[in-house]
Design a protein around this motif. Structure first.
Motif, PDB file in Angstrom:
ATOM      1  N   ASN A 140       4.795   7.914 -14.148  1.00 37.49           N
ATOM      2  CA  ASN A 140       4.095   7.653 -15.418  1.00 37.49           C
ATOM      3  C   ASN A 140       2.999   6.615 -15.247  1.00 37.49           C
ATOM      4  O   ASN A 140       2.796   5.745 -16.101  1.00 37.49           O
ATOM      5  N   LEU A 141       2.296   6.677 -14.124  1.00 35.59           N
ATOM      6  CA  LEU A 141       1.163   5.787 -13.914  1.00 35.59           C
ATOM      7  C   LEU A 141      -0.101   6.411 -14.494  1.00 35.59           C
ATOM      8  O   LEU A 141      -0.111   7.575 -14.936  1.00 35.59           O
ATOM      9  N   LEU A 142      -1.156   5.630 -14.475  1.00 36.14           N
ATOM     10  CA  LEU A 142      -2.451   6.117 -14.923  1.00 36.14           C
ATOM     11  C   LEU A 142      -3.274   6.514 -13.700  1.00 36.14           C
ATOM     12  O   LEU A 142      -3.205   5.853 -12.664  1.00 36.14           O
ATOM     13  N   PRO A 143      -4.028   7.589 -13.791  1.00 34.03           N
ATOM     14  CA  PRO A 143      -4.816   8.014 -12.632  1.00 34.03           C
ATOM     15  C   PRO A 143      -5.920   7.008 -12.294  1.00 34.03           C
ATOM     16  O   PRO A 143      -6.442   6.297 -13.156  1.00 34.03           O
ATOM     17  N   TYR A 144      -6.223   6.980 -11.005  1.00 34.86           N
ATOM     18  CA  TYR A 144      -7.346   6.207 -10.482  1.00 34.86           C
ATOM     19  C   TYR A 144      -7.243   4.733 -10.877  1.00 34.86           C
ATOM     20  O   TYR A 144      -8.195   4.118 -11.323  1.00 34.86           O
ATOM     21  N   LYS A 145      -6.031   4.214 -10.740  1.00 38.51           N
ATOM     22  CA  LYS A 145      -5.783   2.819 -11.066  1.00 38.51           C
ATOM     23  C   LYS A 145      -5.333   2.081  -9.816  1.00 38.51           C
ATOM     24  O   LYS A 145      -4.645   2.630  -8.956  1.00 38.51           O
ATOM     25  N   ASN A 146      -5.714   0.818  -9.734  1.00 37.20           N
ATOM     26  CA  ASN A 146      -5.203  -0.056  -8.683  1.00 37.20           C
ATOM     27  C   ASN A 146      -3.830  -0.564  -9.111  1.00 37.20           C
ATOM     28  O   ASN A 146      -3.701  -1.253 -10.123  1.00 37.20           O
ATOM     29  N   ILE A 147      -2.815  -0.216  -8.344  1.00 36.89           N
ATOM     30  CA  ILE A 147      -1.446  -0.612  -8.634  1.00 36.89           C
ATOM     31  C   ILE A 147      -1.078  -1.740  -7.675  1.00 36.89           C
ATOM     32  O   ILE A 147      -1.093  -1.548  -6.457  1.00 36.89           O
ATOM     33  N   HIS A 148      -0.747  -2.896  -8.222  1.00 37.63           N
ATOM     34  CA  HIS A 148      -0.358  -4.051  -7.418  1.00 37.63           C
ATOM     35  C   HIS A 148       1.168  -4.046  -7.307  1.00 37.63           C
ATOM     36  O   HIS A 148       1.876  -4.141  -8.318  1.00 37.63           O
ATOM     37  N   VAL A 149       1.671  -3.953  -6.069  1.00 34.28           N
ATOM     38  CA  VAL A 149       3.106  -3.781  -5.841  1.00 34.28           C
ATOM     39  C   VAL A 149       3.590  -4.873  -4.908  1.00 34.28           C
ATOM     40  O   VAL A 149       2.901  -5.240  -3.939  1.00 34.28           O
ATOM     41  N   LYS A 150       4.777  -5.402  -5.182  1.00 36.25           N
ATOM     42  CA  LYS A 150       5.427  -6.336  -4.265  1.00 36.25           C
ATOM     43  C   LYS A 150       6.933  -6.127  -4.344  1.00 36.25           C
ATOM     44  O   LYS A 150       7.469  -5.653  -5.349  1.00 36.25           O
ATOM     45  N   LEU A 151       7.602  -6.494  -3.253  1.00 36.91           N
ATOM     46  CA  LEU A 151       9.048  -6.384  -3.152  1.00 36.91           C
ATOM     47  C   LEU A 151       9.663  -7.773  -3.207  1.00 36.91           C
ATOM     48  O   LEU A 151       9.134  -8.727  -2.613  1.00 36.91           O
ATOM     49  N   ILE A 152      10.780  -7.890  -3.912  1.00 39.61           N
ATOM     50  CA  ILE A 152      11.487  -9.165  -4.052  1.00 39.61           C
ATOM     51  C   ILE A 152      12.925  -8.941  -3.604  1.00 39.61           C
ATOM     52  O   ILE A 152      13.621  -8.073  -4.115  1.00 39.61           O
ATOM     53  N   LEU A 153      13.349  -9.734  -2.609  1.00 41.79           N
ATOM     54  CA  LEU A 153      14.723  -9.691  -2.118  1.00 41.79           C
ATOM     55  C   LEU A 153      15.440 -10.933  -2.633  1.00 41.79           C
ATOM     56  O   LEU A 153      14.979 -12.056  -2.401  1.00 41.79           O
ATOM     57  N   SER A 154      16.553 -10.735  -3.316  1.00 36.97           N
ATOM     58  CA  SER A 154      17.269 -11.867  -3.891  1.00 36.97           C
ATOM     59  C   SER A 154      18.759 -11.667  -3.684  1.00 36.97           C
ATOM     60  O   SER A 154      19.264 -10.545  -3.651  1.00 36.97           O
ATOM     61  N   ASN A 155      19.453 -12.809  -3.497  1.00 37.91           N
ATOM     62  CA  ASN A 155      20.916 -12.833  -3.450  1.00 37.91           C
ATOM     63  C   ASN A 155      21.378 -14.066  -4.211  1.00 37.91           C
ATOM     64  O   ASN A 155      20.544 -14.840  -4.716  1.00 37.91           O
TER      65      ASN A 155
END
Length: 892
Positions: free
Chosen positions: A431-446
């Motif tokens: 459900n993203l928008l076309p032709y968009k810059n998507i900023h993604v990051k991963l977070i590891l937590s315990n």
């Protein structure tokens, strides 16, 4: 005791020295035999007194027991006895066995036995029993009948000797053996005496089990060592054991020694956890209560991962202990080991303490974030699998957080974090928008901390653009064109490459327009958001569809309906005939129906305008029509030069009809008064279209009525002058026809077409008609050079395109009765001065006299001037473009 105490079973024997008894749990008793008392004794039996068993008298397997007296000696002694076993046919009469039972204990296993037939004689055997006071034992003799039931068994001279046996060895004292459970127990029996070669060495358990010797070692010629081993003894094997040697001559029997089996100690309770860290555990041993035997000589801690194959043991000398270098968030089993003396003295691990270390902070965030598939509205990402060495905790979460700007101004940001499933290293953001810059990051937590990865930017693929908002479509309609403007889609979903605009006529007020019309398409560049659509039909509704395109295709279509403005009606007066008739106060003209453009004709009007010499003439195409209705009376009161002579409904003029101007009738409230003979008039025909409050007008001059003037001088024309005029007219007409034919041939040759003589003839007639019309206007109307040029254009248009049927509007066509062939009314005066030296145009011979008279009344235009003006108009028309279907109309 006596040196030879025992039982000889003689009649004169001392009964005090012989104590024996028959068994109580046997099948029959031994029989005492005295041969002197049995004269008929069978020959198979020996003579004397003894105990005997006749096998033939008993069933197979039946037993007879004889118990010798209980013995408790202080020193070495020997028990001697004689036995007889015989069967005439050599069959075994049975089995004779000797048992040594410790007082209070079970009978156990036989220490000596013999079977078979041993001849008709007595045999001697010895029992060397190494049991001493205070121990007490008793010897039991047992006879068992064989299956053959033949022969006899005898027992005699059971004597206790106070010296060692010569036929059986004596064992030294056998000591107790203590071992830990699960270990091997070893008994070593030392015997003194002469051992026969056929000697068997056994170890007997008090319960009756027999263990063969593991090894026999001769220490000297009269001493030997027999070793017995019990493997992996358990608590159930704890019992009394003795050593036995067996031969036909006798047996040696040792004392009973105890096998003591100790159970290694085990704690009852598990150790206690005092404190847990991420890499250590502090425990208390908790060894106050144990299962098993002591004493405890060593304490150890055994630990391992519950899911691991390895284990470690640490010796402990305190009640508390700290385990180091453990893995974070790992479950361990910790047990206490206790050890008692002796091999195998370490007991089983106690109940385990199951404890888990705490989590440690993650080492770092996941790496390798990359895309595996990019689509326009979803993004599939993957990253490196997470190992325990990275998470340092089995309870952890990986969250994928992404954000992107929404809206045109990037003033709003959509953010979301999604918790990943365990062990997942792949996820699809939907459900993203076309032709968009998507900023993604991963977070590891315990539970002990978190590590955030570096933000990575991905761009979704293009998609077909969204629809252009219908409200963004703005337009400006004109009569035959429309200016349309639109805005870029709110959701371009990529780079707009082009716009496609399709349009089609769907409704029109003009019946001449075919609806629905063909669909036409226009493409525009991405930066062009407007277009001017031309060559449209007036008064026609068009359906416009606008859609944008990206690299993925076209988006949704925005629709709008736009109606062009209506246009002024058009007239077809290109070949307008001359007035049908003319009188002093009337002129009859032919009214042709106009063609509506975008709207039907609503009304027609006939306008009469006084033609004053000093008035500025109306220019073709630039003239104004008559939007304001004006009756004759209103015109007179206002001093206007024109008035409405008639208003006709459109339904009354479906085809060309004659109309008389000045017939003194009233048409739709407009009076058509008679014309004044002394005035010149211009007759206009006006058509009006009306649609939805919008009105368009067009008018055309269809006739001119010249004024009738009195002649100031008597007619001074002689017959000679009339003849001269006739000759000159004929010559001039012939010259003009020749010039016209030459011009037509030149034009056809230029177009590369063969000369069609029939067509040239027809064109000639049309040219002649227009030429005569031009000549007539030349001498009846003092017009300007521009009007003459326009007449030249009209002539040339007719000459070049006479067969194309083009429409012309607002063409002022002045007709004369002479050129049109209509009867010319005569004014009340005769003649006007004739000016010599003025040439008249060429006319037909039949009309020549009438033309001459008309020139006289029209203030005498000469032939020369009219020819010059005519050819000037013709030359001017050659210089201009031959415009097909010129339309000159007036819009209000």
């Amino acid at each position: 005791s006596l040196s030879a105490a025992g039982c000889t079973f003689e009649e004169d024997g001392d009964p005090n020295q012989c104590e024996y008894s028959q068994g109580e749990d046997d099948d029959f008793s031994w029989e005492l035999v005295r041969s002197y008392m049995m004269p008929h004794l069978m020959a198979d039996l020996p003579h004397g007194s003894y105990l005997m068993v006749n096998s033939s008298q008993h069933a197979p397997g039946q037993k007879a027991h004889l118990l010798f007296q209980a013995l408790s000696e202080n020193d070495t002694h020997c028990l001697q006895f004689s036995y007889f076993m015989y069967s005439r046919d050599g069959h075994s009469p049975g089995t004779l066995s000797a048992y040594v039972r410790v007082t209070g204990g079970p009978v156990g296993s036989a220490v000596w036995n013999a079977s078979g037939s041993h001849g008709r004689q007595w045999h001697q055997a010895e029992l060397a029993v190494s049991l001493f006071w205070p121990s007490e034992y008793q010897v039991l003799f047992e006879a068992v009948v064989s299956s053959e039931r033949r022969g006899y068994l005898g027992l005699d001279d059971i004597l206790l000797l106070n010296y060692p046996c010569s036929k059986a060895p004596h064992f030294s004292r056998l000591g107790d053996v203590e071992v830990n459970a699960g270990q091997n127990a070893t008994f070593q029996c030392v015997a003194a005496g002469k051992a026969a070669e056929a000697e068997r060495f056994l170890m007997q358990r008090q319960s009756g089990e027999v263990v063969p010797a593991a090894s026999v070692k001769h220490i000297s010629h009269r001493r030997f060592l027999a070793t017995f081993q019990l493997d992996e003894v358990s608590k159930e094997e704890q019992d009394l054991y003795r050593c036995v040697t067996q031969s036909s001559r006798g047996s040696g029997v040792s004392n009973f020694a105890e096998l003591i089996v100790k159970e290694p100690p085990t704690p009852i309770a598990p150790p206690q956890l005092l404190r847990a860290g991420s890499t250590y555990l502090i425990i208390q041993l908790n060894t106050n209560s144990i299962i098993g035997d002591g004493p405890i000589v060593r304490k150890e801690i055994e630990y391992r991962m519950t899911s691991g194959p390895w284990s470690e043991v640490h010796a402990v000398n305190m009640q508390t202990y700290k385990l180091w270098h453990l893995d974070p968030d790992t479950e361990y089993e910790i047990s206490v080991l206790l050890t008692r003396p002796g091999e195998g003295g370490t007991g089983k691990p106690g109940p385990p303490l199951i404890s888990r270390t705490k989590c440690a902070e993650p080492m770092r965030a996941p790496k390798g974030l990359a895309f595996s598939e990019i689509q326009s509205r979803q993004l599939t990402l993957q990253w490196e699998p997470l190992g325990y060495n990275l998470t340092r905790c089995h309870t952890y979460t990986v969250s994928l957080c992404y954000r992107y700007f929404v809206g045109t101004g990037h003033n709003q940001t959509f953010r979301e974090c999604v918790k990943m499933e365990r062990n997942a290293n792949r996820y699809t953001i939907k459900n993203l928008l076309p032709y968009k810059n998507i900023h993604v990051k991963l977070i590891l937590s315990n539970p002990e901390g978190r590590k955030e990865g570096k933000e990575v930017v991905f761009q979704t693929d293009e998609d077909v653009p969204g629809g252009i908002a219908s409200e963004s479509l703005t337009f400006t309609p004109l009569e035959d064109m429309i200016f349309l403007k639109w805005e870029e889609p709110v959701e371009p979903n990529g780079l707009i490459t082009q716009y496609e605009i399709s349009y089609q006529s769907i409704e029109s007020s003009d019946p001449a327009v075919n609806v629905p019309g063909p669909r036409r398409t226009v493409s525009k560049l991405r930066n062009e958001t407007y277009h001017v659509f031309s060559n449209l039909h007036p008064g026609t509704t068009y359906l416009f569809s606008v859609r944008a395109r990206t690299g993925k295709g076209f988006g949704q279509t925005a629709l709008t309906e736009i109606t062009t403005n209506i246009s002024a009606p058009t007239f077809d007066y290109g070949d307008m005939p001359s007035p049908l008739s003319e009188s002093e106060s009337t002129i009859t003209v032919l009214l042709r129906p106009a063609q509506g453009r975008g709207a039907p004709i609503s009304t027609y009007q006939v306008i009469v305008e006084e033609d004053r010499p000093k008035k500025l003439k109306r220019e073709l195409g630039g003239q104004e029509c008559f939007p304001v209705p004006l009756t004759f009376d209103d015109a007179m009161s206002r001093g206007s030069v024109h008035y409405f002579g008639a208003e006709l409904p459109a339904s009354s003029l479906t085809e060309a009809k004659p109309f008389t101007v000045g017939d003194n009738q009233t048409y739709s409230g407009y009076w058509n008064p008679p014309l004044e003979p002394k005035k010149a008039y211009l007759i206009y025909f006006q058509a009006m279209s009306n649609l939805k409050g919008e009105t368009r007008l067009n008018c055309v001059r269809i006739a001119r009525k010249a004024a009738c003037k009195e002649s100031k001088r008597p007619l001074e024309v002689s017959q000679h002058s009339e003849e001269m005029g006739l000759i000159l007219g004929i010559c001039a007409g012939g010259l003009i026809v020749l010039i016209i034919l030459l011009g037509a041939i030149i034009i056809v040759i230029r177009k590369g077409k063969p000369v069609n003589m029939t067509k040239a003839t027809i064109n000639y007639r049309h040219e002649k008609t227009h030429m005569m019309s031009a000549i007539d206007r030349s001498f009846t109307d003092q017009s300007t050079l521009q009007e003459d040029e326009r007449l030249g254009l009209s002539f040339m248009d007719t000459h070049n395109y006479s067969n194309r049927g083009d429409q012309r509007s607002s063409v002022v066509n002045e007709s004369s009765s002479l050129l049109g062939g209509s009867p010319r009314r005569q004014c009340g005066r005769k003649g006007s001065p004739y000016h010599t030296g003025q040439l008249h145009p060429a006319v037909r011979v039949a009309d020549l006299l009438q033309h001459i008279n008309q020139m006289k009344t029209a203030e005498g235009y000469g032939f020369k001037q009219e020819y010059e003006s005519f050819f000037e108009g013709w030359d001017a028309s050659k210089k201009k473009d031959k415009t097909k279907g010129r339309q000159e109309h007036i819009s209000t």
